[in-house]
Design a protein around this motif. Structure first.
Motif, PDB file in Angstrom:
ATOM      1  N   MET A   1       0.833  -1.190   0.000  1.00  0.00           N
ATOM      2  CA  MET A   1       0.000   0.000   0.000  1.00  0.00           C
ATOM      3  C   MET A   1       0.879   1.256   0.000  1.00  0.00           C
ATOM      4  O   MET A   1       0.631   2.190  -0.759  1.00  0.00           O
ATOM      5  N   ARG A   2       1.889   1.221   0.852  1.00  0.00           N
ATOM      6  CA  ARG A   2       2.750   2.401   1.008  1.00  0.00           C
ATOM      7  C   ARG A   2       3.426   2.776  -0.309  1.00  0.00           C
ATOM      8  O   ARG A   2       3.361   3.912  -0.755  1.00  0.00           O
ATOM      9  N   VAL A  32      -5.138   6.036   5.179  1.00  0.00           N
ATOM     10  CA  VAL A  32      -5.723   5.653   3.891  1.00  0.00           C
ATOM     11  C   VAL A  32      -5.910   4.142   3.840  1.00  0.00           C
ATOM     12  O   VAL A  32      -6.937   3.635   3.386  1.00  0.00           O
ATOM     13  N   ALA A  33      -4.917   3.408   4.294  1.00  0.00           N
ATOM     14  CA  ALA A  33      -5.002   1.943   4.305  1.00  0.00           C
ATOM     15  C   ALA A  33      -6.147   1.473   5.193  1.00  0.00           C
ATOM     16  O   ALA A  33      -6.900   0.558   4.827  1.00  0.00           O
ATOM     17  N   TRP A  34      -6.305   2.087   6.363  1.00  0.00           N
ATOM     18  CA  TRP A  34      -7.397   1.705   7.259  1.00  0.00           C
ATOM     19  C   TRP A  34      -8.762   2.035   6.650  1.00  0.00           C
ATOM     20  O   TRP A  34      -9.713   1.264   6.785  1.00  0.00           O
ATOM     21  N   MET A  35      -8.861   3.182   5.971  1.00  0.00           N
ATOM     22  CA  MET A  35     -10.137   3.532   5.325  1.00  0.00           C
ATOM     23  C   MET A  35     -10.461   2.547   4.210  1.00  0.00           C
ATOM     24  O   MET A  35     -11.607   2.113   4.061  1.00  0.00           O
ATOM     25  N   LEU A  36      -9.447   2.163   3.440  1.00  0.00           N
ATOM     26  CA  LEU A  36      -9.647   1.198   2.365  1.00  0.00           C
ATOM     27  C   LEU A  36     -10.066  -0.163   2.930  1.00  0.00           C
ATOM     28  O   LEU A  36     -10.987  -0.799   2.419  1.00  0.00           O
ATOM     29  N   LEU A  37      -9.407  -0.583   3.975  1.00  0.00           N
ATOM     30  CA  LEU A  37      -9.757  -1.846   4.622  1.00  0.00           C
ATOM     31  C   LEU A  37     -11.188  -1.787   5.176  1.00  0.00           C
ATOM     32  O   LEU A  37     -11.966  -2.730   5.019  1.00  0.00           O
ATOM     33  N   GLY A  38     -11.541  -0.679   5.808  1.00  0.00           N
ATOM     34  CA  GLY A  38     -12.909  -0.520   6.329  1.00  0.00           C
ATOM     35  C   GLY A  38     -13.951  -0.570   5.222  1.00  0.00           C
ATOM     36  O   GLY A  38     -14.993  -1.203   5.369  1.00  0.00           O
ATOM     37  N   ILE A  42     -16.995  -3.292   4.886  1.00  0.00           N
ATOM     38  CA  ILE A  42     -18.403  -2.879   4.742  1.00  0.00           C
ATOM     39  C   ILE A  42     -19.012  -3.498   3.493  1.00  0.00           C
ATOM     40  O   ILE A  42     -20.133  -4.021   3.523  1.00  0.00           O
ATOM     41  N   ALA A  43     -18.281  -3.486   2.384  1.00  0.00           N
ATOM     42  CA  ALA A  43     -18.780  -4.105   1.153  1.00  0.00           C
ATOM     43  C   ALA A  43     -19.000  -5.602   1.342  1.00  0.00           C
ATOM     44  O   ALA A  43     -20.002  -6.163   0.869  1.00  0.00           O
ATOM     45  N   ALA A  44     -18.096  -6.265   2.044  1.00  0.00           N
ATOM     46  CA  ALA A  44     -18.250  -7.700   2.302  1.00  0.00           C
ATOM     47  C   ALA A  44     -19.482  -7.978   3.170  1.00  0.00           C
ATOM     48  O   ALA A  44     -20.235  -8.926   2.920  1.00  0.00           O
ATOM     49  N   LEU A  45     -19.707  -7.138   4.175  1.00  0.00           N
ATOM     50  CA  LEU A  45     -20.869  -7.308   5.039  1.00  0.00           C
ATOM     51  C   LEU A  45     -22.169  -7.108   4.266  1.00  0.00           C
ATOM     52  O   LEU A  45     -23.112  -7.891   4.397  1.00  0.00           O
ATOM     53  N   VAL A  46     -22.221  -6.075   3.428  1.00  0.00           N
ATOM     54  CA  VAL A  46     -23.414  -5.814   2.610  1.00  0.00           C
ATOM     55  C   VAL A  46     -23.678  -6.984   1.675  1.00  0.00           C
ATOM     56  O   VAL A  46     -24.813  -7.450   1.525  1.00  0.00           O
ATOM     57  N   SER A  47     -22.634  -7.502   1.059  1.00  0.00           N
ATOM     58  CA  SER A  47     -22.776  -8.644   0.151  1.00  0.00           C
ATOM     59  C   SER A  47     -23.278  -9.875   0.901  1.00  0.00           C
ATOM     60  O   SER A  47     -24.161 -10.598   0.423  1.00  0.00           O
ATOM     61  N   PHE A  48     -22.731 -10.142   2.080  1.00  0.00           N
ATOM     62  CA  PHE A  48     -23.163 -11.283   2.888  1.00  0.00           C
ATOM     63  C   PHE A  48     -24.634 -11.163   3.263  1.00  0.00           C
ATOM     64  O   PHE A  48     -25.403 -12.119   3.125  1.00  0.00           O
TER      65      PHE A  48
END
Length: 195
Positions: A1-2, A32-38, A42-48
């Motif tokens: 990421m860096r 930025v990395a933490w926001m991307l991971l978050g 969230i996308a994975a949770l919505v999909s599930f």
């Protein structure tokens, strides 16, 4: 990421991007990395949750009465899930209301099938709609069309599809497709439990 984000910013971002790239390269990438991971979580949770809702909707169908009781969005989701369980890759186009006549696009074995869902409870699907779908088949250079309805089709519509790559799925055939999909879901659950 860096290093990847820093390189992208400095290469493609112009003077401002180069300044941001240097800042990121110095270690300011963590937020930025933490926001991307978050965002990914969230996308994975919505999909599930969406997949779980679709499975429950399919599992709750007991007959034509329950198929008639769902709203049109749920009906399209139900049909989508049934085709997905038949091994199709499904792209939903109609859930926002503006579908251009195509609710689902199915892909399997290199073939493209266009699907129109009609949850009409009493009205027969007429030849006009079937002709429109045939026009979309030709326009999009698809391989086949499926029209899925709870009700039935007019005699003219049935005659029109003769010899064309159009399948009319109605009432009992739709219910059979749903029950087959329910059985496929039960078998895959049992297989996962044993594994």
């Amino acid at each position: 990421m860096r290093y990847g984000l820093a390189w992208c910013m400095s290469t493609f971002g112009g003077p401002i991007g180069q300044a941001l790239g240097l800042t990121l390269a110095e270690g300011a990438y963590a937020p930025v990395a933490w926001m991307l991971l978050g965002a990914c979580w969230i996308a994975a949770l919505v999909s599930f949750l969406d997949g779980r809702r679709r499975r429950r909707l399919l599992a709750s169908q007991t007959g034509l009465g329950s198929l008639r009781a769902v709203d049109w969005r749920q009906f399209e989701m139900l049909v989508s899930e049934a085709f997905r369980r038949q091994g199709y890759t499904v792209r939903e186009t109609g859930l926002d209301g503006s579908d251009g006549g195509i609710d689902l696009i199915l892909q399997r074995d290199g073939a493209t099938t266009l699907v129109q869902c009609k949850q009409w409870r009493s009205q027969l699907v007429d030849v006009r709609l079937v002709r429109e779908m045939y026009g979309l088949l030709v326009h999009h250079q698809a391989d086949a069309v499926k029209i899925v309805a709870i009700g039935n089709y007019t005699a003219d519509a049935r005659r029109f599809v003769h010899g064309k790559p159009i399948e009319l799925i109605c009432g009992d055939a739709l219910l059979a497709m749903v029950r087959e999909s329910q059985a496929a879901g039960t078998v895959s659950k049992q297989t996962r439990r044993r594994a």
